[in-house]
Design a protein around this motif. Structure first.
Motif, PDB file in Angstrom:
ATOM      1  N   THR A 158      -6.255   0.758  -9.358  1.00 12.14           N
ATOM      2  CA  THR A 158      -5.079   0.435  -8.527  1.00 12.14           C
ATOM      3  C   THR A 158      -4.690  -1.026  -8.702  1.00 12.14           C
ATOM      4  N   HIS A 159      -5.691  -1.926  -8.674  1.00 12.69           N
ATOM      5  CA  HIS A 159      -5.463  -3.355  -8.859  1.00 12.69           C
ATOM      6  C   HIS A 159      -6.827  -3.978  -9.113  1.00 12.69           C
ATOM      7  N   THR A 160      -6.827  -5.268  -9.411  1.00 15.38           N
ATOM      8  CA  THR A 160      -8.085  -5.829  -9.921  1.00 15.38           C
ATOM      9  C   THR A 160      -8.778  -6.755  -8.920  1.00 15.38           C
ATOM     10  N   HIS A 161      -8.581  -6.532  -7.620  1.00 10.84           N
ATOM     11  CA  HIS A 161      -9.462  -7.205  -6.666  1.00 10.84           C
ATOM     12  C   HIS A 161     -10.878  -6.693  -6.910  1.00 10.84           C
ATOM     13  N   MET A 162     -11.851  -7.558  -6.553  1.00 10.10           N
ATOM     14  CA  MET A 162     -13.242  -7.310  -6.934  1.00 10.10           C
ATOM     15  C   MET A 162     -13.763  -5.929  -6.496  1.00 10.10           C
TER      16      MET A 162
ATOM     17  N   ASP B 279       3.378  -2.716  -3.607  1.00 12.20           N
ATOM     18  CA  ASP B 279       3.132  -4.133  -3.363  1.00 12.20           C
ATOM     19  C   ASP B 279       1.897  -4.321  -2.460  1.00 12.20           C
ATOM     20  N   HIS B 280       1.006  -5.207  -2.910  1.00 14.00           N
ATOM     21  CA  HIS B 280      -0.200  -5.561  -2.129  1.00 14.00           C
ATOM     22  C   HIS B 280      -0.381  -7.081  -2.267  1.00 14.00           C
ATOM     23  N   SER B 281       0.730  -7.807  -2.147  1.00 13.98           N
ATOM     24  CA  SER B 281       0.783  -9.242  -2.468  1.00 13.98           C
ATOM     25  C   SER B 281       0.478  -9.447  -3.942  1.00 13.98           C
TER      26      SER B 281
ATOM     27  N   THR C 186      -4.423   3.025  -2.315  1.00 10.56           N
ATOM     28  CA  THR C 186      -5.166   2.082  -1.476  1.00 10.56           C
ATOM     29  C   THR C 186      -4.613   0.671  -1.650  1.00 10.56           C
ATOM     30  N   ASP C 187      -4.839  -0.160  -0.632  1.00 14.68           N
ATOM     31  CA  ASP C 187      -4.421  -1.567  -0.647  1.00 14.68           C
ATOM     32  C   ASP C 187      -2.908  -1.699  -0.812  1.00 14.68           C
ATOM     33  N   ILE C 188      -2.215  -1.268   0.244  1.00 16.10           N
ATOM     34  CA  ILE C 188      -0.755  -1.209   0.217  1.00 16.10           C
ATOM     35  C   ILE C 188      -0.196  -1.959   1.411  1.00 16.10           C
TER      36      ILE C 188
HETATM   37 ZN   LIG Z   1      -6.935  -5.453  -2.672  1.00 17.66          ZN
END
Ligand SMILES: [Zn+2]
Ligand SMILES: [Zn+2]
Length: 323
Positions: A54-58, A158-160, A238-240
């Motif tokens: 979904t995105h590359t946060h840890m 968008d999740h910042s 997730t993370d939206i």
């Molecule tokens: Zn995140």
């Protein structure tokens, strides 16, 4: 109906949201998000062919090394899909090691970065010591993967930061009428997998041949034992950020899913914090699922602040979904 996709979350409500989906008859699996995947056995890791990040946060990407190690000697390439940040993050991870003795390893990593409009395909090969090669960039409407059995679509949310949500959809489901098969004097066997493969790969071609116990049959002769029904649909988001634009896009993507796996990071009473951290509330998750007409809402990714009261999060989301 025997489902083709077997989906399981790898961690509890407070762990990293990772969804492992085994694909029946295919000896392969796909993974949604690449956080902590230590609960997977090496044989399961080895089956993973496609990863949808979904995105590359840890908490969504820390499992990359675990997976890479498991597939380093595998012939079948690993395909990783994600927002634009996935490309420098894969490259950065690969640069964290020395690769001077792997030129004869078969490993290949295809990275597909989708920015909501263009899909960029890059490749990292062991024989090239995992140096990046960019192969193509093409316009895309979000259809990231299509094969004879299923498709995977994404939308950019968008999740910042850009964050993708995904839908995995079986093109159609084949049910075998075993009673009729036996009445026809046939036996259940491995040929059924060939039959299903032909129906998927050559739809409409009724003259294809299937060999059953040294006798040839055409698809036309066997077609009455196959009942075609709607395929399974599994969605993952997730993370939206709590934004109407995100909701509208997500609802379109996940419409009528059989299973919708969704974050429920904050309670509605902590909405200000949810806005600050670009996360959904449990109530928003329930409302999105309801508006999209999903059959089953599966919750994941709760804030650790609710560790003592996960039931409140579940109640809030399910109250909205079922109410
Ligand atoms: Zn995140
Ligand atoms: Zn997260």
């Amino acid at each position: 109906m025997k489902p083709v996709f077997h989906a399981k979350l790898l961690n509890d409500y407070f762990g990293d949201p990772c969804l492992f989906v085994r694909i029946l008859y295919e000896r392969r699996a796909v993974l949604f998000d690449l956080g902590n995947i230590h609960s997977l056995k090496p044989s399961d890791l080895y089956k993973i062919t496609d990863v949808f990040v979904t995105h590359t946060h840890m908490d969504h990407f820390i499992g990359f090394d675990t997976l890479l190690r498991a597939i380093l000697r595998r012939e079948v390439p690993l395909n990783i899909y994600g927002p634009p940040s996935v490309l420098p993050c894969v490259q950065g991870k690969l640069k964290g090691y020395t690769w001077n003795l792997i030129e004869d390893y078969p490993a290949k990593i295809n990275v597909f970065a989708y920015n909501g409009r263009y899909l960029t395909h890059s490749i990292f090969s062991a024989k090239n010591r995992f140096r990046k090669q960019t192969l193509s960039r093409a316009e895309s409407d979000g259809l990231l993967l299509r094969n004879p059995m299923f498709t995977v679509r994404a939308v950019k949310l968008d999740h910042s930061m850009p964050c993708l949500a995904y839908s995995l959809e079986e093109k159609f489901h084949i049910n075998i009428d075993k009673a009729l098969l036996i009445r026809k004097g046939l036996e259940v066997g491995a040929w059924l997998n060939d039959f299903k493969r032909i129906l998927r790969e050559h739809p409409g071609d009724t003259q294809q041949i299937i060999r059953i116990c040294d006798k040839d049959f055409t698809v036309a002769e066997l077609s009455d034992i196959a009942r075609i029904t709607r395929g399974q649909k599994i969605s993952f988001a997730t993370d939206i950020a709590l934004k109407p634009n995100n909701f509208a896009r997500l609802i379109t993507l996940i419409k009528d899913s059989d299973f919708f796996f969704c974050e429920a990071y904050f309670l509605e009473k902590d909405q200000a914090r949810a806005i600050e951290r670009s996360h959904l509330t449990a109530k928003a998750a329930g409302s999105i699922a309801k508006k999209a007409g999903v059959k089953k809402l599966e919750l994941m990714h709760f804030s650790p602040k609710y560790r003592e009261c996960p039931d409140k999060v579940i109640e809030e989301a399910m109250g909205e979904f079922c109410g």
